[in-house]
Design a protein around this motif. Structure first.
Motif, mmCIF file in Angstrom:
data_model
loop_
_atom_site.group_PDB
_atom_site.id
_atom_site.type_symbol
_atom_site.label_atom_id
_atom_site.label_comp_id
_atom_site.label_asym_id
_atom_site.label_seq_id
_atom_site.Cartn_x
_atom_site.Cartn_y
_atom_site.Cartn_z
ATOM 1 N N CYS A 5 0.819 -38.183 -20.514
ATOM 2 C CA CYS A 5 1.803 -38.278 -21.594
ATOM 3 C C CYS A 5 2.522 -39.622 -21.551
ATOM 4 C CB CYS A 5 2.823 -37.144 -21.479
ATOM 5 S SG CYS A 5 2.111 -35.509 -21.730
ATOM 6 N N LEU A 6 2.853 -40.082 -20.344
ATOM 7 C CA LEU A 6 3.513 -41.373 -20.203
ATOM 8 C C LEU A 6 2.638 -42.489 -20.743
ATOM 9 C CD1 LEU A 6 5.025 -41.125 -16.610
ATOM 10 C CD2 LEU A 6 6.290 -41.107 -18.747
ATOM 11 N N ALA A 7 1.371 -42.460 -20.361
ATOM 12 C CA ALA A 7 0.459 -43.513 -20.790
ATOM 13 C C ALA A 7 0.274 -43.508 -22.298
ATOM 14 C CB ALA A 7 -0.899 -43.331 -20.096
ATOM 15 N N GLN A 8 0.109 -42.317 -22.879
ATOM 16 C CA GLN A 8 -0.078 -42.230 -24.318
ATOM 17 C C GLN A 8 1.164 -42.685 -25.066
ATOM 18 O OE1 GLN A 8 -1.239 -38.138 -24.744
ATOM 19 N NE2 GLN A 8 -3.422 -38.617 -24.587
ATOM 20 N N HIS A 9 2.337 -42.343 -24.517
ATOM 21 C CA HIS A 9 3.578 -42.752 -25.151
ATOM 22 C C HIS A 9 3.726 -44.267 -25.123
ATOM 23 C CE1 HIS A 9 7.856 -42.737 -26.243
ATOM 24 N NE2 HIS A 9 8.021 -43.614 -25.269
ATOM 25 N N TYR A 10 3.367 -44.868 -23.999
ATOM 26 C CA TYR A 10 3.556 -46.304 -23.835
ATOM 27 C C TYR A 10 2.478 -47.110 -24.541
ATOM 28 C CZ TYR A 10 3.894 -50.859 -21.687
ATOM 29 O OH TYR A 10 3.995 -52.199 -21.484
ATOM 30 N N LEU A 11 1.214 -46.692 -24.392
ATOM 31 C CA LEU A 11 0.099 -47.479 -24.888
ATOM 32 C C LEU A 11 -0.324 -47.142 -26.311
ATOM 33 C CD1 LEU A 11 -2.024 -47.179 -21.658
ATOM 34 C CD2 LEU A 11 -0.849 -49.224 -22.444
ATOM 35 N N LYS A 12 -0.091 -45.865 -26.710
ATOM 36 C CA LYS A 12 -0.553 -45.382 -28.014
ATOM 37 C C LYS A 12 -2.042 -45.700 -28.188
ATOM 38 C CE LYS A 12 3.924 -45.797 -30.328
ATOM 39 N NZ LYS A 12 4.669 -46.254 -29.169
ATOM 40 N N SER A 13 -2.807 -45.492 -27.128
ATOM 41 C CA SER A 13 -4.234 -45.793 -27.142
ATOM 42 C C SER A 13 -5.029 -44.517 -27.308
ATOM 43 C CB SER A 13 -4.652 -46.467 -25.837
ATOM 44 O OG SER A 13 -3.993 -47.694 -25.700
ATOM 45 N N THR A 14 -6.092 -44.564 -28.098
ATOM 46 C CA THR A 14 -6.969 -43.421 -28.294
ATOM 47 C C THR A 14 -8.409 -43.903 -28.258
ATOM 48 O OG1 THR A 14 -6.874 -43.726 -30.691
ATOM 49 C CG2 THR A 14 -5.309 -42.180 -29.722
ATOM 50 N N GLY A 15 -9.345 -42.955 -28.218
ATOM 51 C CA GLY A 15 -10.748 -43.319 -28.273
ATOM 52 C C GLY A 15 -11.362 -43.476 -26.906
ATOM 53 N N PRO A 16 -12.678 -43.666 -26.854
ATOM 54 C CA PRO A 16 -13.404 -43.709 -25.594
ATOM 55 C C PRO A 16 -13.124 -44.938 -24.751
ATOM 56 C CG PRO A 16 -14.835 -44.264 -27.435
ATOM 57 C CD PRO A 16 -13.537 -43.802 -28.020
ATOM 58 N N SER A 17 -12.465 -45.955 -25.323
ATOM 59 C CA SER A 17 -12.221 -47.163 -24.556
ATOM 60 C C SER A 17 -11.068 -47.002 -23.581
ATOM 61 C CB SER A 17 -11.916 -48.334 -25.501
ATOM 62 O OG SER A 17 -10.727 -48.085 -26.209
ATOM 63 N N PHE A 18 -10.372 -45.875 -23.631
ATOM 64 C CA PHE A 18 -9.208 -45.660 -22.772
ATOM 65 C C PHE A 18 -9.569 -44.677 -21.678
ATOM 66 C CE2 PHE A 18 -5.174 -43.447 -21.774
ATOM 67 C CZ PHE A 18 -4.480 -44.548 -21.310
ATOM 68 N N ILE A 19 -9.564 -45.131 -20.432
ATOM 69 C CA ILE A 19 -9.918 -44.294 -19.295
ATOM 70 C C ILE A 19 -8.677 -44.080 -18.451
ATOM 71 C CG2 ILE A 19 -11.395 -44.067 -17.270
ATOM 72 C CD1 ILE A 19 -13.261 -46.112 -18.619
ATOM 73 N N LEU A 20 -8.301 -42.841 -18.270
ATOM 74 C CA LEU A 20 -7.108 -42.520 -17.481
ATOM 75 C C LEU A 20 -7.527 -41.697 -16.277
ATOM 76 C CD1 LEU A 20 -4.029 -42.362 -17.134
ATOM 77 C CD2 LEU A 20 -4.059 -40.328 -18.566
ATOM 78 N N GLN A 137 -17.580 -46.973 -16.280
ATOM 79 C CA GLN A 137 -16.926 -46.593 -17.530
ATOM 80 C C GLN A 137 -16.105 -47.740 -18.101
ATOM 81 O OE1 GLN A 137 -14.828 -43.051 -16.132
ATOM 82 N NE2 GLN A 137 -16.298 -41.735 -17.171
ATOM 83 N N THR A 138 -15.489 -48.515 -17.221
ATOM 84 C CA THR A 138 -14.696 -49.659 -17.674
ATOM 85 C C THR A 138 -15.587 -50.710 -18.322
ATOM 86 O OG1 THR A 138 -13.103 -49.283 -15.890
ATOM 87 C CG2 THR A 138 -13.038 -51.423 -16.968
ATOM 88 N N MET A 139 -16.742 -50.973 -17.720
ATOM 89 C CA MET A 139 -17.642 -51.987 -18.267
ATOM 90 C C MET A 139 -18.349 -51.495 -19.528
ATOM 91 S SD MET A 139 -16.665 -53.955 -16.002
ATOM 92 C CE MET A 139 -17.372 -55.376 -16.818
ATOM 93 N N GLU A 140 -18.621 -50.203 -19.610
ATOM 94 C CA GLU A 140 -19.249 -49.651 -20.820
ATOM 95 C C GLU A 140 -18.383 -49.866 -22.048
ATOM 96 O OE1 GLU A 140 -22.160 -45.925 -19.615
ATOM 97 O OE2 GLU A 140 -19.993 -45.586 -19.694
ATOM 98 N N ALA A 141 -17.072 -49.977 -21.840
ATOM 99 C CA ALA A 141 -16.153 -50.154 -22.968
ATOM 100 C C ALA A 141 -16.325 -51.514 -23.637
ATOM 101 C CB ALA A 141 -14.714 -49.983 -22.501
ATOM 102 N N CYS A 142 -16.943 -52.483 -22.937
ATOM 103 C CA CYS A 142 -17.100 -53.820 -23.525
ATOM 104 C C CYS A 142 -18.553 -54.177 -23.837
ATOM 105 C CB CYS A 142 -16.493 -54.875 -22.604
ATOM 106 S SG CYS A 142 -17.487 -55.269 -21.151
ATOM 107 N N ILE A 143 -19.505 -53.529 -23.177
ATOM 108 C CA ILE A 143 -20.920 -53.860 -23.401
ATOM 109 C C ILE A 143 -21.391 -53.288 -24.733
ATOM 110 C CG2 ILE A 143 -23.274 -53.606 -22.522
ATOM 111 C CD1 ILE A 143 -22.095 -53.334 -19.721
ATOM 112 N N LEU A 144 -22.091 -54.099 -25.509
ATOM 113 C CA LEU A 144 -22.647 -53.640 -26.789
ATOM 114 C C LEU A 144 -23.975 -52.931 -26.515
ATOM 115 C CD1 LEU A 144 -21.852 -56.817 -28.925
ATOM 116 C CD2 LEU A 144 -20.661 -54.624 -28.989
ATOM 117 N N THR A 145 -23.870 -51.733 -25.986
ATOM 118 C CA THR A 145 -25.061 -50.996 -25.549
ATOM 119 C C THR A 145 -25.996 -50.647 -26.709
ATOM 120 O OG1 THR A 145 -23.781 -48.945 -25.690
ATOM 121 C CG2 THR A 145 -23.912 -50.016 -23.527
ATOM 122 N N HIS A 146 -25.445 -50.537 -27.929
ATOM 123 C CA HIS A 146 -26.280 -50.157 -29.076
ATOM 124 C C HIS A 146 -27.276 -51.256 -29.455
ATOM 125 C CE1 HIS A 146 -23.048 -52.501 -30.942
ATOM 126 N NE2 HIS A 146 -23.887 -52.733 -31.928
#
Length: 277
Positions: A5-20, A137-146
């Motif tokens: 909840c803290l992270a979502q409140h602070y970052l307002k980040s959604t989607g698969p690029s956010f790993i908690l 998972q962190t690197m998958e967020a930036c690699i254009l795997t498609h």
């Protein structure tokens, strides 16, 4: 309020690029002298002479493994990590092959001589497996795997010398190795940590500071996209303190990004010079 909840409140980040995730640190014996240690002296200096918001010295080198498609060494202070990338290449296990995107695999390890503890650690232990997953998972967020369907990209990272911040150093080394291999990415991924000891926020913790038992946050970001790809937190923090520490770690990530871009630019200039461009 929980960490998520803290992270979502602070970052307002959604989607698969956010790993908690929560850090799964091994238990450490913390002596009375360590708990009473003064981590910032009256002059505002830490044990290694840095200011609270000052990073350790960064050093990097690209192309250190001749047999790999891409490789790099990355140092944050006395922490030294080597990364090697192989691919994109044919998927070894056809059952894991995807017609839509590349398969990304990661293997993390620590050299037996990397720490003062000489006890041999079994390969594939729980901590190594967990860190391997986090890096992947962190690197998958930036690699254009498609762009590379039906292929496989292997990332190997090994800690040669450990003095705190090994996860961040591994991510930064992997980013450089991927760039050296020519793997298409939406943005580079950079990582840094920050902690809170004796009432003071500290950037880029070394081993002594990291071992003190205070809260610390490890962050990974896509700097140009201003997107968080990794957030790990050890222990608990009040909301206002969490925001301060989180922001400090993010600024550290941006500083690493600036340095990595300089390294890549210098490497490009060297390649152009060799080719007579």
């Amino acid at each position: 309020m929980g960490l998520k909840c803290l992270a979502q409140h602070y970052l307002k980040s959604t989607g698969p690029s956010f790993i908690l995730t929560k850090k799964n640190k091994p238990l450490r014996r913390r002596t009375a002298s360590l708990s009473k240690m003064e981590f910032v002296n009256p002059e505002g200096l830490r044990l290694d002479g840095r200011r609270p918001m000052e990073m350790r010295q960064l050093r990097a080198e690209i192309g250190v493994v001749s047999k790999a498609d891409g490789s790099a060494v990355f140092e944050m202070g006395n922490t030294k990590v080597i990364a090697a990338v192989y691919g994109p290449r044919e998927v070894q296990n056809r059952s894991q092959q995807s017609n839509d995107e590349a398969l990304v695999r990661c293997e993390y390890s620590m050299a037996n001589f990397s720490t003062g503890d000489r006890m041999r650690k079994p390969k594939g232990d729980r901590r190594s497996t967990e860190i391997s997953m986090v890096i992947r998972q962190t690197m998958e967020a930036c690699i254009l795997t498609h762009l590379m369907p039906r292929s496989q990209i292997d990332i190997f990272v090994q800690v040669l010398q450990a003095d705190g911040g090994t996860r961040s150093a591994c991510i930064n080394a992997a980013t450089l190795a991927l760039a050296d291999a020519g793997i298409p990415m939406t943005d580079i991924v950079t990582s840094c940590s920050a902690g809170f000891l004796n009432g003071t926020p500290l950037l880029d913790l070394n081993y002594v500071e990291d071992s003190a038992g205070g809260p610390d946050v490890t962050v990974g970001i896509l700097p140009k996209l201003d997107k968080v790809t990794l957030l790990q937190m050890d222990s608990k923090l009040q909301m206002e303190t969490f925001e301060t520490v989180m922001q400090l770690a993010t600024e550290g990530c941006k500083a690493v990004a600036s340095y990595i871009r300089e390294v890549l630019l210098e490497n490009t200039k060297q390649l152009e010079s060799r080719r007579g461009v």
